[in-house]
Design a protein around this motif. Sequence first.
Motif, PDB file in Angstrom:
ATOM      1  N   MET A  76      41.199  36.700  46.654  1.00  9.07           N
ATOM      2  CA  MET A  76      41.500  38.007  46.073  1.00  9.07           C
ATOM      3  C   MET A  76      40.240  38.868  45.998  1.00  9.07           C
ATOM      4  SD  MET A  76      44.333  37.444  43.070  1.00  9.07           S
ATOM      5  CE  MET A  76      44.555  39.218  42.881  1.00  9.07           C
ATOM      6  N   GLY A  77      40.399  40.171  46.252  1.00  6.70           N
ATOM      7  CA  GLY A  77      39.279  41.095  46.218  1.00  6.70           C
ATOM      8  C   GLY A  77      39.067  41.680  44.829  1.00  6.70           C
ATOM      9  N   VAL A  78      37.909  42.293  44.633  1.00  2.17           N
ATOM     10  CA  VAL A  78      37.531  42.874  43.341  1.00  2.17           C
ATOM     11  C   VAL A  78      38.549  43.914  42.871  1.00  2.17           C
ATOM     12  CG1 VAL A  78      35.785  44.288  42.163  1.00  2.17           C
ATOM     13  CG2 VAL A  78      35.075  42.444  43.687  1.00  2.17           C
ATOM     14  N   ASP A  79      38.982  44.807  43.790  1.00  3.49           N
ATOM     15  CA  ASP A  79      39.890  45.893  43.395  1.00  3.49           C
ATOM     16  C   ASP A  79      41.221  45.369  42.879  1.00  3.49           C
ATOM     17  OD1 ASP A  79      38.250  48.229  44.125  1.00  3.49           O
ATOM     18  OD2 ASP A  79      38.437  47.439  46.149  1.00  3.49           O
ATOM     19  N   SER A  80      41.766  44.369  43.557  1.00  3.74           N
ATOM     20  CA  SER A  80      43.053  43.805  43.120  1.00  3.74           C
ATOM     21  C   SER A  80      42.920  43.095  41.781  1.00  3.74           C
ATOM     22  CB  SER A  80      43.589  42.833  44.179  1.00  3.74           C
ATOM     23  OG  SER A  80      43.957  43.526  45.348  1.00  3.74           O
ATOM     24  N   VAL A  81      41.845  42.307  41.631  1.00  7.60           N
ATOM     25  CA  VAL A  81      41.615  41.578  40.373  1.00  7.60           C
ATOM     26  C   VAL A  81      41.501  42.566  39.203  1.00  7.60           C
ATOM     27  CG1 VAL A  81      39.956  40.159  39.084  1.00  7.60           C
ATOM     28  CG2 VAL A  81      40.561  39.547  41.430  1.00  7.60           C
ATOM     29  N   LEU A  82      40.712  43.624  39.402  1.00  6.02           N
ATOM     30  CA  LEU A  82      40.518  44.593  38.318  1.00  6.02           C
ATOM     31  C   LEU A  82      41.757  45.444  38.081  1.00  6.02           C
ATOM     32  CD1 LEU A  82      36.806  45.614  38.818  1.00  6.02           C
ATOM     33  CD2 LEU A  82      37.792  44.534  36.801  1.00  6.02           C
ATOM     34  N   PHE A  83      42.545  45.723  39.120  1.00  5.76           N
ATOM     35  CA  PHE A  83      43.801  46.456  38.918  1.00  5.76           C
ATOM     36  C   PHE A  83      44.701  45.662  37.979  1.00  5.76           C
ATOM     37  CE2 PHE A  83      48.271  47.151  39.711  1.00  5.76           C
ATOM     38  CZ  PHE A  83      48.370  48.537  39.598  1.00  5.76           C
ATOM     39  N   TYR A  84      44.862  44.367  38.258  1.00  5.84           N
ATOM     40  CA  TYR A  84      45.716  43.529  37.406  1.00  5.84           C
ATOM     41  C   TYR A  84      45.164  43.458  35.982  1.00  5.84           C
ATOM     42  CZ  TYR A  84      48.420  41.810  41.412  1.00  5.84           C
ATOM     43  OH  TYR A  84      49.247  41.714  42.510  1.00  5.84           O
ATOM     44  N   ARG A  85      43.839  43.308  35.879  1.00  5.97           N
ATOM     45  CA  ARG A  85      43.229  43.225  34.549  1.00  5.97           C
ATOM     46  C   ARG A  85      43.528  44.489  33.740  1.00  5.97           C
ATOM     47  NH1 ARG A  85      36.844  43.694  32.798  1.00  5.97           N
ATOM     48  NH2 ARG A  85      37.230  43.477  30.589  1.00  5.97           N
ATOM     49  N   PHE A 130      31.285  47.458  39.142  1.00  2.00           N
ATOM     50  CA  PHE A 130      29.945  47.014  39.562  1.00  2.00           C
ATOM     51  C   PHE A 130      29.667  45.583  39.076  1.00  2.00           C
ATOM     52  CE2 PHE A 130      28.818  51.712  39.665  1.00  2.00           C
ATOM     53  CZ  PHE A 130      28.780  51.771  41.060  1.00  2.00           C
ATOM     54  N   LEU A 131      30.110  45.245  37.851  1.00  2.00           N
ATOM     55  CA  LEU A 131      29.899  43.889  37.335  1.00  2.00           C
ATOM     56  C   LEU A 131      30.666  42.870  38.173  1.00  2.00           C
ATOM     57  CD1 LEU A 131      28.807  41.894  35.195  1.00  2.00           C
ATOM     58  CD2 LEU A 131      30.894  42.335  33.869  1.00  2.00           C
ATOM     59  N   PHE A 132      31.951  43.153  38.425  1.00  2.00           N
ATOM     60  CA  PHE A 132      32.790  42.192  39.137  1.00  2.00           C
ATOM     61  C   PHE A 132      32.361  42.029  40.593  1.00  2.00           C
ATOM     62  CE2 PHE A 132      36.674  40.750  36.740  1.00  2.00           C
ATOM     63  CZ  PHE A 132      36.167  41.064  35.493  1.00  2.00           C
ATOM     64  N   ILE A 133      31.857  43.114  41.195  1.00  2.00           N
ATOM     65  CA  ILE A 133      31.396  42.987  42.587  1.00  2.00           C
ATOM     66  C   ILE A 133      30.065  42.223  42.644  1.00  2.00           C
ATOM     67  CG2 ILE A 133      30.017  45.114  42.931  1.00  2.00           C
ATOM     68  CD1 ILE A 133      31.604  45.484  45.566  1.00  2.00           C
TER      69      ILE A 133
END
Length: 301
Positions: free
Chosen positions: A34-43, A85-88
């Motif tokens: 899973m990519g950063v954008d998808s993970v953060l969208f769900y979060r 920026f943190l998650f990437i």
Amino acid sequence: MVNQKLKGFTCGALAAATYGMNPLFALPLYAQGMGVDSVLFYRYFFAIILIGILMKVQGQSFALKKSEIVPLAVMGLLFSASSFFLFISYNYMDAGIASTILFIYPVLVAIIMAVFFHEKVSLLTMFSIALAFVGISLLCKGEGGKTLNMLGVLFVFLSSLTYAIYMVGINRSFLRELPTAKLTFYSLLFGILIYVVRLKGCTELQMVPSPELWVNVVSLALFPTIISLLAMTVAIHNIGSTFTAILGALEPVTALFFGVMVFGEQLTPRIVLGIVLVLLAVTLIIAAKPLAALAHKRVKH
């Protein structure tokens, strides 16, 4: 009174520790592609729903004044940029070290206040800033003098900087008068737009690879967001913002603990020294104002 203080310190520690759980839930999702954008969208998506339910149960209003919309949108985008920026940065460096460098945001707040708002900088603050950067330089050096990935360091520094600007923006504007849950709800609501755009209207949103990983997705919204927020609010009410901020040192410590114990990240004497210096520097920065006020009061009396 003692029970009130105990409750405050417990909630302050809980707020910091749960926020430090970001890597614990995010890294297994990365490992499954899973990519950063998808993970953060769900979060953000689940956090918005949970905070919305909380506000509804508490009878809080969702209404906004016209004058609040643009400032909240700006703050939401800053808040979201900090998460991004943190998650990437987790893709370029150990999550424990990333969380430690992120923790310098009070140092950056002190610098912003001095440069842009001409706030007086004490010798203790200057010493703390220098100490923080010495600590970071130690963290940036690995075994055999090998440096960390500088792109990762840049990303986590940008995360800390955008969060520091967010904190200053809230505290220096009328937004500080908003209830915490409402402020966070709209910060997340405007912030999720970054991921909606980056995922091309969610057409590129990745599905969660397996049913058990939904636990990680929901936990990202629940622990580092909702529980951390509620616990921090209770802590500030019972022991004040200074002690709550100092207890925030448990945030990188928690991330480091899970990084080493769960993900096998390295912990060398150099890294330990760097972490201690950063935590000490931030604690001194946070305590500088109350200590100065106390000294002034004693002199006055």
